[in-house]
Design an enzyme around this catalytic site. Structure first.
Site, PDB file in Angstrom:
ATOM      1  N   GLU A  57       0.824  -1.211   0.000  1.00  0.00           N
ATOM      2  CA  GLU A  57       0.000   0.000   0.000  1.00  0.00           C
ATOM      3  C   GLU A  57       0.854   1.255   0.000  1.00  0.00           C
ATOM      4  O   GLU A  57       0.554   2.244  -0.679  1.00  0.00           O
ATOM      5  CB  GLU A  57      -0.938   0.018   1.213  1.00  0.00           C
ATOM      6  CG  GLU A  57      -2.178  -0.840   1.063  1.00  0.00           C
ATOM      7  CD  GLU A  57      -1.914  -2.321   1.242  1.00  0.00           C
ATOM      8  OE1 GLU A  57      -0.776  -2.692   1.608  1.00  0.00           O
ATOM      9  OE2 GLU A  57      -2.850  -3.120   1.018  1.00  0.00           O
ATOM     10  N   HIS A 106     -10.370  -6.953   8.836  1.00  0.00           N
ATOM     11  CA  HIS A 106     -10.930  -6.493   7.568  1.00  0.00           C
ATOM     12  C   HIS A 106     -12.257  -5.746   7.745  1.00  0.00           C
ATOM     13  O   HIS A 106     -12.925  -5.464   6.770  1.00  0.00           O
ATOM     14  CB  HIS A 106     -11.203  -7.683   6.638  1.00  0.00           C
ATOM     15  CG  HIS A 106      -9.996  -8.461   6.269  1.00  0.00           C
ATOM     16  ND1 HIS A 106      -9.299  -9.217   7.172  1.00  0.00           N
ATOM     17  CD2 HIS A 106      -9.355  -8.585   5.080  1.00  0.00           C
ATOM     18  CE1 HIS A 106      -8.275  -9.795   6.554  1.00  0.00           C
ATOM     19  NE2 HIS A 106      -8.274  -9.420   5.283  1.00  0.00           N
TER      20      HIS A 106
END
Lengths: 326, 394, 91
Positions: A59, A128
């Site tokens: 990321e 998540h």
């Protein structure tokens, strides 16, 4: 036209890619796999590898590349799979994207659009499922928006791309499969103002993103016993549209903030404080909020649902605020 | 461990004095047993326990007075192990709701309880409206959460006949309270408003002659004082120089087209009020005088209306009757100008090239330099002067 | 007020009206020969009230140029004695 929220966002990206050659999409699995939530499915075939770019699982690297591309004159759309993973690129977003205009004395703009899913409810467990929007809403230099309707899912992207500064779009994963009727002429919607999704005189339900559906259902439920709830969809989490919120609360004199973040330090807390600062003497009951329980989101479905804001909890909180003991 | 608390034995019960225990530590009790006698304002009442178990500890001794909800004893239920502690949840305990709906009682200083009687719950909106309507919200019963008094309760309490704009009587200000109000307003004015000052002398002879002729034809109650002419002249001059009339607040000027003149009125008990005489330009002198008379009367008897205390758009102060010649007034914020008049005095001034004794008055202006400049202020005083030379036009 | 009221009765009446207008005045400390406004806060409005009250009580039309005669208590008493008798005689 009948479509899902997922298709609405895809249509928005397709339109942006068609209309502006500086626009490109990158992120993990956005190309061949069609996106983790299948939002970008088919775009690789249509636009090619130059513009639909699969990235390594880093990321920090690909968000940083997106910021660099924006500095270089491009209009990147960077998809971060979920807000949980965005913590790996927090430095790029907070220390770089949000600050460069300030630190360059206005010489550099970072017109990057970051798309992230957020929210729980799909049994994806604690790593998540969190809703960390308010961390980004804390940071000056960022615009943070959250579509809650099909129209906004379709229309917000284009306005975000026109913004010369970084914009983060939070898409609640529970919305993607929802279907609705989208008018043909929607391609741009407001991102600066909150929207009143239902009008009422007795209590303001203030929410955003995935919780709009629950708030509207709660309002329906309350209406059965004669309580008219007004439902405010924030749309913009930073900056907050105080005017719309306060206008509503001054009318109803009561407010519940509904937020999938945890209570402590939540957007709900910020909004409540603003109401208290600016509309204290208009209030007729203590401010209240329905947030996520202060636990990592559980995996088992019944526990996950118990931790999250629900229609029933909103309804019972509203009755409590109105002094109706049930 | 479970807690045996003093129950509420009636809506009007706040506390009770323990008179006698019928159990002691180690005794076994069952649901419905009488365990103690307490004395309330209704007499001595036996109280029961509603759960079986073993009494562990007596927390309140005979003759001790405790509030409703106080823990009288600790006991262990039949199902409880030694280590398990039940945390009571005061919020869901019935006594709390009952107490919250009761009017506040004066807390008893000798009470050793940590549970002071709750302040009556009144929502901010309700409290604010009640003050505006002059209603004591403590006398209302609440329908809000936990029995709180809400805005609707206040409106219901005000009765259907009460108009929304029901005039609130002037709050009873103590001398010290009024001093504080004046201090705050004047300190703010001197701190925030850049005043400029101008003054001029006005020949009042024509106005006074005209007034006397007018008053001669009228019975006493319909006669006019010259101050009314001054008020009317100031109001009409505003029409020509509008930047003397309005407010400066939050960095913005807001001029007003209506002229509500704040009249500085000193009170017999000391202090000062500045109620507004509404719509002065729209009133003929015949209307203005009775209104002025009425305003002064009500100011001195404490029956001003809330609107009168808030609406002034420019102030006039006349200290002439105390014998001062010139006033250096301070603007009443957030207004933007104030006109002061001194006393009427005889002065020799040139009239048509010859010295003549005339009755003159000194008019002074303090205006907000953020809003207007001295040149406009000068025109304003000149216009007041001009109007007073033609009293029939007022 | 009746024509045959004594000066003392008229004085009591004047003081009564004065106190109605200005309740803070202490009659015991008031110098009846000196103008009232030199001793107390007594402005033109108060004076007007005072004059109206006296005029109504004595059924007198007090012209404006006579106001100066009403400035003190004694002055007011003298004025009323003089004029009310004439008034009564006219009836």
């Amino acid at each position: 036209m009948n479509m899902t929220y997922r298709e609405a966002m895809r249509a928005a990206m397709r339109e942006a890619l068609q209309q502006d050659e500086r626009v490109f999409l990158m992120g993990e699995d956005v190309g061949r796999y069609g996106g983790c939530y299948a939002v970008s499915k088919g775009l690789l075939d249509e636009f090619g590898e130059e513009r639909i770019r699969d990235t390594p699982l880093s990321e920090s690297a690909f968000v940083g590349a997106g910021i660099g591309a924006a500095l270089g004159g491009m209009r990147p759309i960077v998809e971060v799979m979920t807000v949980n993973f965005s913590l790996l690129c927090l430095d790029q977003i907070v220390n770089t994207a949000a600050t460069l205009r300030h630190m360059s004395g206005g010489q550099f703009s970072v017109p990057v659009v970051l798309r992230m899913t957020t929210g729980a409810g799909r049994q994806l467990a604690a790593q998540h499922s969190h809703s960390l929007e308010c961390w980004y809403a804390h940071v000056p230099g960022l615009r943070v928006i959250a579509p809650a309707t099909l129209e906004d899912m379709r229309g917000m992207l284009r306005v975000a791309l026109e913004d010369p500064d970084p914009v983060i779009i939070f898409e609640h994963n529970a919305l993607y499969n929802r279907e609705g009727e989208l008018p043909d002429d929607v391609s741009v919607t407001e991102i600066r103002r909150a929207a009143v999704r239902r009008t009422g005189n007795h209590i303001s339900l203030i929410c955003y993103g995935g919780n709009l559906v629950k708030a509207l259902e709660a309002a329906d439920e309350l209406a059965k016993s004669g309580i008219e709830a007004e439902v405010i969809d924030l749309r913009s989490l930073r900056p907050l549209d105080d005017a719309t919120i306060l206008t509503s609360v001054r009318k109803t004199r009561r407010a519940i903030m509904i937020d999938e973040g945890w209570h402590s330090g939540s957007l709900a807390a910020e909004i409540g404080m603003r109401i208290s600062e600016q509309a204290f003497y208009d209030l007729d009951a203590p401010l209240a909020r329905v947030c996520t329980a202060e636990v990592p989101i559980p995996y088992p479905s019944h526990l996950e649902q118990a931790a999250l804001p629900q229609v029933a909890t909103i309804v019972s909180k509203a009755r409590e605020v109105l002094g109706q003991h049930v | 461990m479970s807690e045996f608390r003093l129950p509420s034995l009636g809506a009007d019960m706040d506390d009770a004095t323990l008179r006698e225990w019928f159990v002691k530590p180690g005794d076994t009790v069952k649901n419905g047993d009488i365990v103690a006698a307490v004395e309330t304002n209704k007499g001595i009442i036996d109280i029961e326990i509603f759960e079986g178990g073993t009494i562990e500890q007596i927390m309140v001794q005979p003759d001790e007075k405790v509030p409703v909800g106080a823990v009288l004893a600790l006991y262990r239920t039949e199902h409880e192990s030694e280590v398990k502690r039940l945390t009571p949840e005061p919020a869901t305990h019935p006594f709390n709701k009952e107490r919250a709906s009761q009017p506040e009682r004066t807390p008893e200083p000798e009470s050793t309880s940590a549970e002071a009687p709750l302040r009556k719950r009144i929502s901010p909106a309700a409290r604010k409206r009640a003050r505006e309507l002059g209603i004591d919200p403590d006398t209302l019963s609440g329908t809000g959460p936990d029995g709180a008094v809400t805005l609707d309760d206040v409106l219901a309490g005000a009765g259907p006949a009460a108009p929304v704009t029901k005039p609130a009587t002037q709050p009873e200000l103590s001398r010290a309270g009024m001093r504080q109000v004046i201090a705050a307003a004047m300190a703010r004015s001197k701190r925030e408003i850049p005043h400029y000052y101008l003054s001029t002398t006005i020949d009042m002879t024509p106005a006074l002659d005209w007034l006397e002729a007018r008053n001669t034809q009228r019975p006493l109650p319909e006669r006019m004082v010259y101050a009314a002419l001054l008020l009317k002249a100031v109001a009409m001059a505003v029409k020509k120089i509008p930047e003397m009339n309005g407010y400066f607040a939050d960095g913005q000027v807001q001029l007003d087209t209506d002229v509500h003149i704040g009249v500085a009125i000193s009170l017999r008990t000391g202090g000062l009020v500045v109620p507004a005489l509404h719509n002065v330009t729209k009133k003929s002198l015949d209307q203005l005088m009775p209104d002025f008379f009425d305003l002064v009367d009500r100011a001195r008897s404490g029956h001003l209306r809330a609107s009168e205390l808030q609406d002034g758009t420019i102030t006039v102060t006349s200290l002439g009757e105390q014998g001062v010649e010139t006033v250096f007034p301070i603007i009443y914020p957030p207004q933007i100008a104030i006109v002061g008049f001194g006393s009427l005095v005889d002065r020799v001034i040139p009239v048509a090239g010859k010295p003549a004794v005339r009755r003159v008055i000194n008019a002074s202006l303090a205006a907000d330099h953020r809003v207007s400049d001295g040149h406009r202020g000068g025109l304003f005083l000149a216009e007041i002067n001009r109007l007073l030379q033609e009293p029939e036009s007022l | 007020m009746t024509p045959n009221m004594s000066a003392d009765e008229i004085k009591a009446l004047v003081l009564e009206k004065l106190l109605q207008v200005a309740p803070d005045i202490e009659p015991a400390q008031l110098d009846t020969a000196t103008p009232i406004r030199d001793q107390y806060d007594f402005d033109s409005m108060d004076f007007l009230h005072f004059a109206i009250a006296l005029g109504q009580q004595c059924q007198l039309e007090i012209p404006e140029h006579d106001y100066r005669e009403l400035q003190s208590v004694d002055g007011a008493v003298d004025y009323l004695v003089k004029h009310s008798n004439g008034n009564a005689a006219a009836k």
